[in-house]
Design a protein around this motif. Structure first.
Motif, PDB file in Angstrom:
ATOM      1  N   GLY A  72      13.241   3.820   6.292  1.00 23.92           N
ATOM      2  CA  GLY A  72      12.629   2.829   7.170  1.00 23.92           C
ATOM      3  C   GLY A  72      11.732   3.407   8.241  1.00 23.92           C
ATOM      4  N   GLY A  73      11.212   2.525   9.061  1.00 24.13           N
ATOM      5  CA  GLY A  73      10.451   2.878  10.256  1.00 24.13           C
ATOM      6  C   GLY A  73       9.150   3.608  10.015  1.00 24.13           C
ATOM      7  N   TYR A  74       9.011   4.752  10.697  1.00 28.35           N
ATOM      8  CA  TYR A  74       7.707   5.381  10.796  1.00 28.35           C
ATOM      9  C   TYR A  74       7.260   6.058   9.510  1.00 28.35           C
ATOM     10  CZ  TYR A  74       8.566   4.240  15.565  1.00 28.35           C
ATOM     11  OH  TYR A  74       8.843   3.541  16.693  1.00 28.35           O
ATOM     12  N   ALA A  75       8.208   6.355   8.631  1.00 31.10           N
ATOM     13  CA  ALA A  75       7.867   7.042   7.389  1.00 31.10           C
ATOM     14  C   ALA A  75       6.901   6.221   6.543  1.00 31.10           C
ATOM     15  CB  ALA A  75       9.134   7.340   6.598  1.00 31.10           C
ATOM     16  N   MET A  76       6.937   4.875   6.716  1.00 34.96           N
ATOM     17  CA  MET A  76       6.146   4.036   5.827  1.00 34.96           C
ATOM     18  C   MET A  76       4.759   3.707   6.357  1.00 34.96           C
ATOM     19  SD  MET A  76       7.968   0.611   6.736  1.00 34.96           S
ATOM     20  CE  MET A  76       6.541   0.029   7.572  1.00 34.96           C
ATOM     21  N   ILE A  77       4.444   4.119   7.578  1.00 35.13           N
ATOM     22  CA  ILE A  77       3.145   3.761   8.143  1.00 35.13           C
ATOM     23  C   ILE A  77       1.978   4.259   7.272  1.00 35.13           C
ATOM     24  CG2 ILE A  77       1.608   4.054  10.139  1.00 35.13           C
ATOM     25  CD1 ILE A  77       4.093   3.879  11.903  1.00 35.13           C
ATOM     26  N   PRO A  78       2.002   5.528   6.832  1.00 36.75           N
ATOM     27  CA  PRO A  78       0.899   5.983   5.969  1.00 36.75           C
ATOM     28  C   PRO A  78       0.803   5.184   4.664  1.00 36.75           C
ATOM     29  CG  PRO A  78       2.307   7.839   6.603  1.00 36.75           C
ATOM     30  CD  PRO A  78       2.967   6.606   7.098  1.00 36.75           C
ATOM     31  N   LEU A  79       1.957   4.794   4.128  1.00 35.52           N
ATOM     32  CA  LEU A  79       1.979   4.023   2.880  1.00 35.52           C
ATOM     33  C   LEU A  79       1.325   2.655   3.083  1.00 35.52           C
ATOM     34  CD1 LEU A  79       3.307   4.287  -0.011  1.00 35.52           C
ATOM     35  CD2 LEU A  79       5.126   2.856   0.891  1.00 35.52           C
ATOM     36  N   ILE A  80       1.651   1.993   4.189  1.00 29.75           N
ATOM     37  CA  ILE A  80       1.064   0.683   4.486  1.00 29.75           C
ATOM     38  C   ILE A  80      -0.436   0.815   4.691  1.00 29.75           C
ATOM     39  CG2 ILE A  80       1.048  -1.264   6.075  1.00 29.75           C
ATOM     40  CD1 ILE A  80       3.902  -0.639   6.793  1.00 29.75           C
ATOM     41  N   GLN A  81      -0.815   1.850   5.430  1.00 33.18           N
ATOM     42  CA  GLN A  81      -2.234   2.052   5.713  1.00 33.18           C
ATOM     43  C   GLN A  81      -3.033   2.233   4.428  1.00 33.18           C
ATOM     44  OE1 GLN A  81      -3.054   5.319   8.360  1.00 33.18           O
ATOM     45  NE2 GLN A  81      -5.097   4.532   8.783  1.00 33.18           N
ATOM     46  N   GLN A  82      -2.503   3.064   3.535  1.00 29.62           N
ATOM     47  CA  GLN A  82      -3.163   3.318   2.264  1.00 29.62           C
ATOM     48  C   GLN A  82      -3.364   2.013   1.484  1.00 29.62           C
ATOM     49  OE1 GLN A  82      -0.908   5.389  -0.697  1.00 29.62           O
ATOM     50  NE2 GLN A  82      -2.476   6.947  -0.925  1.00 29.62           N
ATOM     51  N   GLU A  83      -2.287   1.190   1.468  1.00 28.88           N
ATOM     52  CA  GLU A  83      -2.322  -0.029   0.668  1.00 28.88           C
ATOM     53  C   GLU A  83      -3.258  -1.087   1.275  1.00 28.88           C
ATOM     54  OE1 GLU A  83      -0.709  -0.203  -2.247  1.00 28.88           O
ATOM     55  OE2 GLU A  83      -1.316  -2.279  -2.666  1.00 28.88           O
ATOM     56  N   VAL A  84      -3.072  -1.427   2.551  1.00 34.85           N
ATOM     57  CA  VAL A  84      -3.805  -2.566   3.118  1.00 34.85           C
ATOM     58  C   VAL A  84      -5.190  -2.202   3.655  1.00 34.85           C
ATOM     59  CG1 VAL A  84      -1.665  -3.764   3.689  1.00 34.85           C
ATOM     60  CG2 VAL A  84      -2.833  -2.470   5.451  1.00 34.85           C
ATOM     61  N   VAL A  85      -5.405  -0.931   4.031  1.00 38.20           N
ATOM     62  CA  VAL A  85      -6.725  -0.538   4.550  1.00 38.20           C
ATOM     63  C   VAL A  85      -7.570   0.090   3.443  1.00 38.20           C
ATOM     64  CG1 VAL A  85      -7.967   0.852   6.255  1.00 38.20           C
ATOM     65  CG2 VAL A  85      -5.777  -0.195   6.856  1.00 38.20           C
ATOM     66  N   ASP A  86      -7.074   1.182   2.853  1.00 34.50           N
ATOM     67  CA  ASP A  86      -7.882   1.939   1.889  1.00 34.50           C
ATOM     68  C   ASP A  86      -8.047   1.201   0.570  1.00 34.50           C
ATOM     69  OD1 ASP A  86      -7.787   3.763   3.905  1.00 34.50           O
ATOM     70  OD2 ASP A  86      -6.284   5.054   2.961  1.00 34.50           O
ATOM     71  N   LYS A  87      -6.943   0.690   0.012  1.00 31.14           N
ATOM     72  CA  LYS A  87      -7.024   0.094  -1.331  1.00 31.14           C
ATOM     73  C   LYS A  87      -7.524  -1.340  -1.292  1.00 31.14           C
ATOM     74  CE  LYS A  87      -3.597   2.681  -3.999  1.00 31.14           C
ATOM     75  NZ  LYS A  87      -2.194   2.534  -4.401  1.00 31.14           N
ATOM     76  N   GLY A 102      -8.425  -3.288   1.579  1.00 29.66           N
ATOM     77  CA  GLY A 102      -9.411  -3.664   2.583  1.00 29.66           C
ATOM     78  C   GLY A 102      -9.094  -4.947   3.329  1.00 29.66           C
ATOM     79  N   TRP A 103      -7.807  -5.278   3.476  1.00 29.42           N
ATOM     80  CA  TRP A 103      -7.441  -6.498   4.213  1.00 29.42           C
ATOM     81  C   TRP A 103      -7.605  -6.305   5.714  1.00 29.42           C
ATOM     82  CZ3 TRP A 103      -2.511  -6.879   0.788  1.00 29.42           C
ATOM     83  CH2 TRP A 103      -2.854  -7.467  -0.443  1.00 29.42           C
ATOM     84  N   LEU A 104      -7.492  -5.068   6.168  1.00 29.34           N
ATOM     85  CA  LEU A 104      -7.712  -4.741   7.579  1.00 29.34           C
ATOM     86  C   LEU A 104      -8.671  -3.566   7.667  1.00 29.34           C
ATOM     87  CD1 LEU A 104      -4.174  -4.673   9.279  1.00 29.34           C
ATOM     88  CD2 LEU A 104      -5.810  -6.533   9.290  1.00 29.34           C
ATOM     89  N   LYS A 105      -9.439  -3.521   8.803  1.00 24.12           N
ATOM     90  CA  LYS A 105     -10.244  -2.329   9.070  1.00 24.12           C
ATOM     91  C   LYS A 105      -9.334  -1.269   9.707  1.00 24.12           C
ATOM     92  CE  LYS A 105     -14.286  -4.975  10.317  1.00 24.12           C
ATOM     93  NZ  LYS A 105     -14.047  -5.832  11.475  1.00 24.12           N
TER      94      LYS A 105
END
Lengths: 179, 178
Positions: free
Chosen positions: A21-36, A38-41
């Motif tokens: 849980g917690g902070y470990a998943m931040i990079p995973l979320i970023q990759q999914e919603v920003v890089d892949k 594009g739902w957020l800048k």
């Protein structure tokens, strides 16, 4: 526009791989919603993380709600939240059903006798580093110490501690910044 | 207690945990422990510690995992799990949807910033309290428990050992030692 199904799948993926849980998943979320997707800048993501961390509740859920709302409004929130919650719900429910039978097995009990003290160490060990990054000084260290003693020794509900901390922060800000 | 009372009490408890669960994972532990273990006796301290261990090695936040687990063990029904999991998520839903709507008002708000400063420091005390509360006779049965604790502490603090590996290693140690 993101489909509800896409939102669900993305957050189901995030929910499935957030071990610990917690902070470990931040990079995973970023990759999914920003890089892949594009739902957020990038900049929106950074601001959103700050808010998801200040609001109560798990960071994973708070992030899912924000992104779901941005992508497709309240209906998007339903799909993103369900996606985040379902993997852990399924896994823990299975464990709860099976574990209650397993628990009294002597071998399992031996394993957990070893695990329990290690869990306490896992909780206590990051405190020093967290204190440094939260900017705890020699003057302010008294506050977490008193909070810990009240909860530990006097069995005070942490809810009062949290309310006092919010009021204390506001009061301190009012005195030092005069706004 | 009637079954309806139990469900209502579970709902209120987990709603409160979701509402006051600032600071993420470990910071919520003392809150969960206070209500679920001390006040309602839905599980023992040892069982609660086991949930934290299981939670470290399975997907999802500790708050969800505890809600799902206790919902099932307290009621013996999947509905109990569902009610507790919904209850713990509701405050986040209400608060985060409101924030998402008025995103720019919350951004850089100095009052929010000040309140957060107070929380950031105090939450450390709650994490400390969680560790101290779990350091009891149920979890520390003899001197071997303290040795495991010391090794796990050093491995995490100094060598940043992965928590899942740590739990597996401690489990093997327990199996061999007891």
């Amino acid at each position: 526009m993101a489909s509800y199904w896409q939102i669900f799948i993305s957050f189901f993926k995030i929910g499935s791989f957030t071990l610990g849980g917690g902070y470990a998943m931040i990079p995973l979320i970023q990759q999914e919603v920003v890089d892949k997707k594009g739902w957020l800048k990038e900049s929106e993501f950074v601001e959103m993380m700050a808010i998801a961390q200040s609001a109560p509740g798990p960071i994973a859920l708070n992030t899912a709600i924000f992104v779901g709302y941005k992508a497709r409004g309240v209906k998007g929130v339903i799909f993103s939240s369900l996606g985040t919650i379902l993997p852990s719900f399924i896994v823990i429910l299975l464990i709860a059903i099976i574990f209650t039978d397993f628990k009294n097995n002597p071998g399992v009990e031996r394993v957990f006798k070893g695990i329990r003290p290690a869990v306490v160490a896992l909780i206590a060990a990051p405190l020093y580093k967290m204190g440094k990054s939260a900017g705890v000084s020699r003057k302010t260290i008294i506050f977490p110490v008193i909070a810990a003693l009240l909860v530990w020794q006097l069995n005070l509900s942490p809810i009062y501690i949290i309310i006092a901390a919010i009021l204390g922060g506001l009061l301190y800000g009012k005195i030092t910044h005069k706004f | 207690m009637s079954e309806l009372d139990l469900y209502i009490s579970l709902f209120i408890t987990f709603f409160k945990i979701g509402l006051f669960g600032f600071g993420g994972g470990y910071a919520m532990l003392s809150l969960i422990q206070h209500d679920v273990v001390e006040t309602h006796n839905w599980i023992s301290v040892a069982d609660f510690t086991d949930i934290v261990a299981i939670s470290q090695s399975t997907p999802g936040p500790i708050a969800f995992n505890t809600a799902t687990y206790i919902g099932y063990t307290a009621t013996g029904s999947i509905w109990g799990s569902a009610i507790c999991t919904i209850a713990v998520s509701l405050p986040s839903l209400i608060i985060m949807i409101t924030i998402s709507k008025f995103f720019f008002m919350f951004r850089d708000n100095k009052y929010v910033e000040m309140a957060m400063q107070g929380l950031k420091i105090t939450v450390l005390g709650l994490i400390g309290a969680a560790a101290l509360l779990l350091m009891n006779k149920q979890n520390f049965v003899d001197y071997k428990s303290y040795i495991i604790f010391a090794i796990a502490f050093i491995a995490t603090f100094k060598f940043k050992m992965d928590p899942i590996l740590m739990i597996i290693a401690a489990g093997i140690a327990g199996y061999l030692l007891y």
